[in-house]
Write an enzyme that holds these catalytic residues in place. Structure first.
Site, PDB file in Angstrom:
ATOM      1  N   ASP A  79      10.966   4.164 -14.413  1.00 50.25           N
ATOM      2  CA  ASP A  79      10.008   5.211 -14.784  1.00 50.25           C
ATOM      3  C   ASP A  79       9.791   6.136 -13.594  1.00 50.25           C
ATOM      4  O   ASP A  79       9.213   5.740 -12.580  1.00 50.25           O
ATOM      5  CB  ASP A  79       8.668   4.571 -15.180  1.00 50.25           C
ATOM      6  CG  ASP A  79       7.652   5.621 -15.624  1.00 50.25           C
ATOM      7  OD1 ASP A  79       7.569   5.872 -16.839  1.00 50.25           O
ATOM      8  OD2 ASP A  79       6.957   6.195 -14.756  1.00 50.25           O
ATOM      9  N   TYR A  85       7.273  13.252  -8.924  1.00 44.58           N
ATOM     10  CA  TYR A  85       7.414  12.244  -7.866  1.00 44.58           C
ATOM     11  C   TYR A  85       8.454  12.673  -6.810  1.00 44.58           C
ATOM     12  O   TYR A  85       8.592  12.020  -5.774  1.00 44.58           O
ATOM     13  CB  TYR A  85       7.822  10.873  -8.434  1.00 44.58           C
ATOM     14  CG  TYR A  85       6.897  10.295  -9.477  1.00 44.58           C
ATOM     15  CD1 TYR A  85       5.621  10.816  -9.689  1.00 44.58           C
ATOM     16  CD2 TYR A  85       7.297   9.228 -10.271  1.00 44.58           C
ATOM     17  CE1 TYR A  85       4.789  10.294 -10.666  1.00 44.58           C
ATOM     18  CE2 TYR A  85       6.462   8.701 -11.251  1.00 44.58           C
ATOM     19  CZ  TYR A  85       5.216   9.245 -11.450  1.00 44.58           C
ATOM     20  OH  TYR A  85       4.391   8.725 -12.427  1.00 44.58           O
ATOM     21  N   LYS A 134       9.349  12.717 -16.607  1.00 48.83           N
ATOM     22  CA  LYS A 134       8.193  13.403 -17.194  1.00 48.83           C
ATOM     23  C   LYS A 134       8.195  14.890 -16.851  1.00 48.83           C
ATOM     24  O   LYS A 134       8.565  15.274 -15.742  1.00 48.83           O
ATOM     25  CB  LYS A 134       6.889  12.767 -16.685  1.00 48.83           C
ATOM     26  CG  LYS A 134       6.885  11.249 -16.792  1.00 48.83           C
ATOM     27  CD  LYS A 134       5.569  10.619 -16.385  1.00 48.83           C
ATOM     28  CE  LYS A 134       5.727   9.106 -16.218  1.00 48.83           C
ATOM     29  NZ  LYS A 134       6.158   8.678 -14.890  1.00 48.83           N
ATOM     30  N   HIS A 190       3.715  14.886 -18.858  1.00 51.00           N
ATOM     31  CA  HIS A 190       3.031  14.060 -17.844  1.00 51.00           C
ATOM     32  C   HIS A 190       1.505  14.066 -18.008  1.00 51.00           C
ATOM     33  O   HIS A 190       0.852  13.033 -17.886  1.00 51.00           O
ATOM     34  CB  HIS A 190       3.430  14.557 -16.448  1.00 51.00           C
ATOM     35  CG  HIS A 190       3.321  13.536 -15.376  1.00 51.00           C
ATOM     36  ND1 HIS A 190       4.137  13.516 -14.272  1.00 51.00           N
ATOM     37  CD2 HIS A 190       2.475  12.484 -15.214  1.00 51.00           C
ATOM     38  CE1 HIS A 190       3.805  12.496 -13.497  1.00 51.00           C
ATOM     39  NE2 HIS A 190       2.789  11.861 -14.048  1.00 51.00           N
TER      40      HIS A 190
HETATM   41  P1  NAD Z   1       0.426  -0.174  -9.676  1.00 49.85           P
HETATM   42  O1  NAD Z   1      -0.766  -0.679 -10.382  1.00 49.85           O
HETATM   43  O2  NAD Z   1       1.796  -0.560 -10.145  1.00 49.85           O
HETATM   44  O3  NAD Z   1       0.196  -0.562  -8.170  1.00 49.85           O
HETATM   45  C1  NAD Z   1       1.191  -0.450  -7.193  1.00 49.85           C
HETATM   46  C2  NAD Z   1       0.680  -1.090  -5.930  1.00 49.85           C
HETATM   47  O4  NAD Z   1       0.289  -2.445  -6.191  1.00 49.85           O
HETATM   48  C3  NAD Z   1       1.760  -1.181  -4.869  1.00 49.85           C
HETATM   49  O5  NAD Z   1       1.824  -0.008  -4.116  1.00 49.85           O
HETATM   50  C4  NAD Z   1       1.310  -2.375  -4.066  1.00 49.85           C
HETATM   51  O6  NAD Z   1       0.351  -1.983  -3.132  1.00 49.85           O
HETATM   52  C5  NAD Z   1       0.657  -3.259  -5.097  1.00 49.85           C
HETATM   53  N1  NAD Z   1       1.559  -4.327  -5.583  1.00 49.85           N
HETATM   54  C6  NAD Z   1       2.679  -4.196  -6.338  1.00 49.85           C
HETATM   55  N2  NAD Z   1       3.212  -5.389  -6.615  1.00 49.85           N
HETATM   56  C7  NAD Z   1       2.414  -6.310  -6.032  1.00 49.85           C
HETATM   57  C8  NAD Z   1       2.431  -7.713  -5.951  1.00 49.85           C
HETATM   58  N3  NAD Z   1       3.381  -8.436  -6.563  1.00 49.85           N
HETATM   59  N4  NAD Z   1       1.446  -8.343  -5.268  1.00 49.85           N
HETATM   60  C9  NAD Z   1       0.462  -7.639  -4.653  1.00 49.85           C
HETATM   61  N5  NAD Z   1       0.385  -6.288  -4.689  1.00 49.85           N
HETATM   62  C10 NAD Z   1       1.351  -5.633  -5.378  1.00 49.85           C
HETATM   63  O7  NAD Z   1       0.283   1.428  -9.626  1.00 49.85           O
HETATM   64  P2  NAD Z   1       1.219   2.683  -9.801  1.00 49.85           P
HETATM   65  O8  NAD Z   1       2.422   2.627  -8.941  1.00 49.85           O
HETATM   66  O9  NAD Z   1       0.365   3.866  -9.641  1.00 49.85           O
HETATM   67  O10 NAD Z   1       1.667   2.590 -11.329  1.00 49.85           O
HETATM   68  C11 NAD Z   1       2.907   2.063 -11.743  1.00 49.85           C
HETATM   69  C12 NAD Z   1       3.821   3.152 -12.230  1.00 49.85           C
HETATM   70  O11 NAD Z   1       3.196   3.881 -13.276  1.00 49.85           O
HETATM   71  C13 NAD Z   1       4.129   4.231 -11.195  1.00 49.85           C
HETATM   72  O12 NAD Z   1       5.039   3.810 -10.224  1.00 49.85           O
HETATM   73  C14 NAD Z   1       4.612   5.349 -12.072  1.00 49.85           C
HETATM   74  O13 NAD Z   1       5.945   5.124 -12.486  1.00 49.85           O
HETATM   75  C15 NAD Z   1       3.656   5.243 -13.233  1.00 49.85           C
HETATM   76  N6  NAD Z   1       2.464   6.119 -13.085  1.00 49.85           N
HETATM   77  C16 NAD Z   1       2.303   7.116 -14.006  1.00 49.85           C
HETATM   78  C17 NAD Z   1       1.204   7.946 -13.919  1.00 49.85           C
HETATM   79  C18 NAD Z   1       1.045   9.015 -14.943  1.00 49.85           C
HETATM   80  O14 NAD Z   1       0.215   9.911 -14.726  1.00 49.85           O
HETATM   81  N7  NAD Z   1       1.751   8.980 -16.030  1.00 49.85           N
HETATM   82  C19 NAD Z   1       0.252   7.805 -12.892  1.00 49.85           C
HETATM   83  C20 NAD Z   1       0.434   6.775 -11.974  1.00 49.85           C
HETATM   84  C21 NAD Z   1       1.542   5.941 -12.093  1.00 49.85           C
END
Ligand code: NAD
Length: 280
Positions: free
Chosen positions: A50, A55, A80, A113
């Site tokens: 994704d 990004y 997106k 998005h």
């Molecule tokens: P997330 O909830 O996946 O959190 C990521 C963070 O959690 C990492 O940077 C790390 O600090 C921690 N983490 C990850 N794996 C872990 C583990 N096993 N143990 C402990 N900590 C851990 O947040 P995100 O990256 O914002 O969301 C996931 C994905 O969703 C993004 O990468 C993106 O592809 C998508 N996204 C979309 C939007 C949108 O507006 N559509 C917004 C934000 C994110």
């Protein structure tokens, strides 16, 4: 993918295609590191990536895909449409540019998005996605960050229902009202920020850590297993190779109905961590 890679379920869309329920998200993955991180994820066994124009890492993701040798039909790639490209012709051009960056000739899923109600062009953007699907540039079309009135409006304007809605979703912010609207239209719910983006104490919550101890699993795996048990599509992000592997292994963790219910009970009125889509 090693023989031991966890098996991720495929969830059907209402348009006949389907999506691997757990994928790798690359928000805030540095463009210079995107190829390496995506390669790590593909080698771990992820088959769903994704990304987004916003990004700035589509090129790196695409390079990793090209170098992986994995057959295109075995991969699921989402990107997106950025907010600045909602005008019809701009949206068509933006999709073509994303395909070029990714080195692909079609996307599995293209999302708007953000509805960005203040721009007032989300209906036009949705019409462009319908056209992109007709032209075969994208297999499935969906949305992200749409308040209910805008979600309803694009369906009424086009009679085309998004296959999926990607929204902020985690145990502290469970979006029950929006999910009820999804259920009425057979729209899948995809959670961004599934682990709470590190913005709260979610991973230290004692309900979560207690369940983790009972299973010999990690708190992150318990939360991801809750998303999967709830029927959500989930796309956790990490740039730590061991966590990339750990997160995928959540596909093999089965929670009891009581454990799912206990996590359901963590929902909070003020649990939103990111921007409110109505305010953009
Ligand atoms: P997330 O909830 O996946 O959190 C990521 C963070 O959690 C990492 O940077 C790390 O600090 C921690 N983490 C990850 N794996 C872990 C583990 N096993 N143990 C402990 N900590 C851990 O947040 P995100 O990256 O914002 O969301 C996931 C994905 O969703 C993004 O990468 C993106 O592809 C998508 N996204 C979309 C939007 C949108 O507006 N559509 C917004 C934000 C994110």
């Amino acid at each position: 993918m090693s023989a031991a890679s966890p098996v991720v379920p495929l969830v059907p869309f209402h348009d006949g295609h389907s999506i691997p329920q757990l994928g790798y998200g690359v928000f805030k993955v540095d463009p210079a590191a995107a190829a390496e991180m995506t390669t790590t994820a593909l080698e771990a066994g992820y088959r769903h990536i994704d990304t987004a124009k916003a990004y700035d890492n589509e090129e790196g993701v695409g390079r990793a895909i090209a170098e992986s040798g994995i057959a295109r039909e075995d991969l699921f790639v989402t990107t997106k449409l950025a907010n600045g490209s909602h005008a019809f012709d701009d949206a068509i051009a933006a999709c073509e540019a994303s395909l070029e960056q990714l080195g692909l000739d079609y996307l599995d899923l293209y999302l708007i998005h953000w509805a960005a109600p203040s721009q007032g062009q989300y209906v036009e953007a949705w019409k462009a996605l319908v056209e992109l699907q007709k032209r075969g540039l994208v297999r499935s079309i969906g949305i992200s960050n749409f308040p209910v009135p805008q979600l309803t409006e694009i369906i009424e304007a086009t009679s085309v229902v998004p296959v999926i809605h990607q929204i902020e979703l985690h145990p502290y912010f469970q979006q029950r009202e929006l999910r009820a609207v999804h259920a009425e239209h057979a729209i899948l719910t995809e959670g961004w920020g599934p682990l709470g983006q590190g913005k709260s104490d979610l991973l230290e919550n004692t309900v979560v850590t207690g369940i983790a101890e009972a299973h010999g699993a990690t708190p992150a795996q318990v939360i991801l297993a809750w998303h999967l048990a709830s029927g959500f599509i989930t796309i956790p992000k990490s740039v730590t190779p061991s966590r990339i592997v750990e997160n995928l292994a959540a596909a093999e963790l089965e929670l009891t109905a009581d454990e799912v219910a206990a996590i359901d009970g963590l929902d909070r009125e003020d649990g939103r961590g990111g921007a409110d889509p109505a305010d953009r």
